[in-house]
Design a protein around this motif. Structure first.
Motif, PDB file in Angstrom:
ATOM      1  N   GLN A  92       0.823  -1.213   0.000  1.00 15.15           N
ATOM      2  CA  GLN A  92       0.000   0.000   0.000  1.00 15.15           C
ATOM      3  C   GLN A  92       0.852   1.255   0.000  1.00 15.15           C
ATOM      4  O   GLN A  92       0.464   2.271  -0.579  1.00 15.15           O
ATOM      5  CB  GLN A  92      -0.934   0.006   1.210  1.00 15.15           C
ATOM      6  N   LYS A  93       2.005   1.204   0.646  1.00 13.85           N
ATOM      7  CA  LYS A  93       2.923   2.350   0.651  1.00 13.85           C
ATOM      8  C   LYS A  93       3.630   2.514  -0.686  1.00 13.85           C
ATOM      9  O   LYS A  93       4.335   3.490  -0.900  1.00 13.85           O
ATOM     10  CB  LYS A  93       3.979   2.180   1.756  1.00 13.85           C
ATOM     11  N   GLY A  94       3.481   1.514  -1.571  1.00 14.00           N
ATOM     12  CA  GLY A  94       4.106   1.591  -2.884  1.00 14.00           C
ATOM     13  C   GLY A  94       5.565   1.196  -2.888  1.00 14.00           C
ATOM     14  O   GLY A  94       6.288   1.506  -3.834  1.00 14.00           O
ATOM     15  N   LEU A  95       6.014   0.509  -1.832  1.00 19.39           N
ATOM     16  CA  LEU A  95       7.415   0.111  -1.757  1.00 19.39           C
ATOM     17  C   LEU A  95       7.696  -1.227  -2.411  1.00 19.39           C
ATOM     18  O   LEU A  95       8.806  -1.471  -2.882  1.00 19.39           O
ATOM     19  CB  LEU A  95       7.874   0.077  -0.294  1.00 19.39           C
ATOM     20  N   ILE A  96       6.694  -2.119  -2.397  1.00 21.49           N
ATOM     21  CA  ILE A  96       6.856  -3.434  -3.023  1.00 21.49           C
ATOM     22  C   ILE A  96       5.649  -3.732  -3.906  1.00 21.49           C
ATOM     23  O   ILE A  96       4.595  -3.103  -3.778  1.00 21.49           O
ATOM     24  CB  ILE A  96       7.032  -4.569  -1.979  1.00 21.49           C
ATOM     25  N   ASP A  97       5.836  -4.696  -4.762  1.00 22.65           N
ATOM     26  CA  ASP A  97       4.764  -5.207  -5.599  1.00 22.65           C
ATOM     27  C   ASP A  97       4.678  -6.699  -5.316  1.00 22.65           C
ATOM     28  O   ASP A  97       5.708  -7.385  -5.355  1.00 22.65           O
ATOM     29  CB  ASP A  97       5.077  -4.947  -7.082  1.00 22.65           C
ATOM     30  N   ILE A  98       3.492  -7.189  -5.005  1.00 26.21           N
ATOM     31  CA  ILE A  98       3.335  -8.607  -4.693  1.00 26.21           C
ATOM     32  C   ILE A  98       2.733  -9.311  -5.898  1.00 26.21           C
ATOM     33  O   ILE A  98       1.652  -8.944  -6.364  1.00 26.21           O
ATOM     34  CB  ILE A  98       2.460  -8.814  -3.446  1.00 26.21           C
ATOM     35  N   LYS A  99       3.471 -10.301  -6.399  1.00 28.76           N
ATOM     36  CA  LYS A  99       3.022 -11.076  -7.551  1.00 28.76           C
ATOM     37  C   LYS A  99       2.652 -12.475  -7.079  1.00 28.76           C
ATOM     38  O   LYS A  99       3.314 -13.047  -6.214  1.00 28.76           O
ATOM     39  CB  LYS A  99       4.124 -11.151  -8.603  1.00 28.76           C
ATOM     40  N   THR A 100       1.598 -13.027  -7.646  1.00 30.16           N
ATOM     41  CA  THR A 100       1.164 -14.368  -7.275  1.00 30.16           C
ATOM     42  C   THR A 100       1.638 -15.378  -8.304  1.00 30.16           C
ATOM     43  O   THR A 100       2.065 -15.022  -9.399  1.00 30.16           O
ATOM     44  CB  THR A 100      -0.374 -14.435  -7.170  1.00 30.16           C
ATOM     45  N   GLY A 101       1.569 -16.638  -7.937  1.00 28.84           N
ATOM     46  CA  GLY A 101       1.935 -17.698  -8.865  1.00 28.84           C
ATOM     47  C   GLY A 101       3.315 -18.253  -8.611  1.00 28.84           C
ATOM     48  O   GLY A 101       3.996 -17.891  -7.647  1.00 28.84           O
ATOM     49  N   VAL A 102       3.739 -19.120  -9.522  1.00 31.96           N
ATOM     50  CA  VAL A 102       5.018 -19.809  -9.381  1.00 31.96           C
ATOM     51  C   VAL A 102       6.185 -18.822  -9.342  1.00 31.96           C
ATOM     52  O   VAL A 102       7.106 -18.961  -8.555  1.00 31.96           O
ATOM     53  CB  VAL A 102       5.215 -20.819 -10.532  1.00 31.96           C
ATOM     54  N   LYS A 103       6.150 -17.824 -10.193  1.00 28.65           N
ATOM     55  CA  LYS A 103       7.234 -16.835 -10.227  1.00 28.65           C
ATOM     56  C   LYS A 103       6.875 -15.602  -9.415  1.00 28.65           C
ATOM     57  O   LYS A 103       7.407 -14.521  -9.642  1.00 28.65           O
ATOM     58  CB  LYS A 103       7.540 -16.446 -11.667  1.00 28.65           C
ATOM     59  N   GLY A 104       5.976 -15.775  -8.454  1.00 33.60           N
ATOM     60  CA  GLY A 104       5.500 -14.666  -7.644  1.00 33.60           C
ATOM     61  C   GLY A 104       6.428 -14.339  -6.497  1.00 33.60           C
ATOM     62  O   GLY A 104       7.519 -14.875  -6.369  1.00 33.60           O
ATOM     63  N   GLY A 105       5.949 -13.457  -5.649  1.00 29.42           N
ATOM     64  CA  GLY A 105       6.703 -13.024  -4.491  1.00 29.42           C
ATOM     65  C   GLY A 105       6.678 -11.516  -4.378  1.00 29.42           C
ATOM     66  O   GLY A 105       6.045 -10.829  -5.179  1.00 29.42           O
ATOM     67  N   ALA A 106       7.350 -11.008  -3.389  1.00 29.80           N
ATOM     68  CA  ALA A 106       7.409  -9.570  -3.167  1.00 29.80           C
ATOM     69  C   ALA A 106       8.649  -9.003  -3.849  1.00 29.80           C
ATOM     70  O   ALA A 106       9.761  -9.460  -3.606  1.00 29.80           O
ATOM     71  CB  ALA A 106       7.447  -9.275  -1.670  1.00 29.80           C
TER      72      ALA A 106
END
Length: 89
Positions: free
Chosen positions: A59-73
């Protein structure tokens, strides 16, 4: 880089540590945070607490969280506004 959390609101301590690592340049734009299981072990916090902290960072715009096998923060590029908001707290 990170250490075990110690505050009443543990997720805030996690947010503060990750935020500081990003602002200090220890975590660069495009770099991935360790896997959730690793972060749980590093911070000695529950998965729910860790997820709450990651949502706040997103929410602060510091990270992007991706889902799935190649996901993560993934650390995002910092803007001047994000840095000034982080320093104001």
């Amino acid at each position: 880089m990170f250490q075990e959390v110690r505050q009443n609101r543990v997720f805030q301590d996690v947010v503060a540590q990750v935020e500081e690592a990003i602002l200090q340049g220890e975590l660069k734009a495009g770099s991935r945070l360790p896997a959730e299981r690793e972060l749980v072990a590093i911070f000695k916090a529950s998965r729910g607490t860790l997820r709450e902290a990651l949502r706040v960072l997103e929410q602060k715009g510091l990270i992007d969280i991706k889902t799935g096998v190649k996901g993560g923060a993934v650390v995002k590029d910092l803007t001047t506004r994000q840095v000034s908001e982080s320093l104001a707290c």
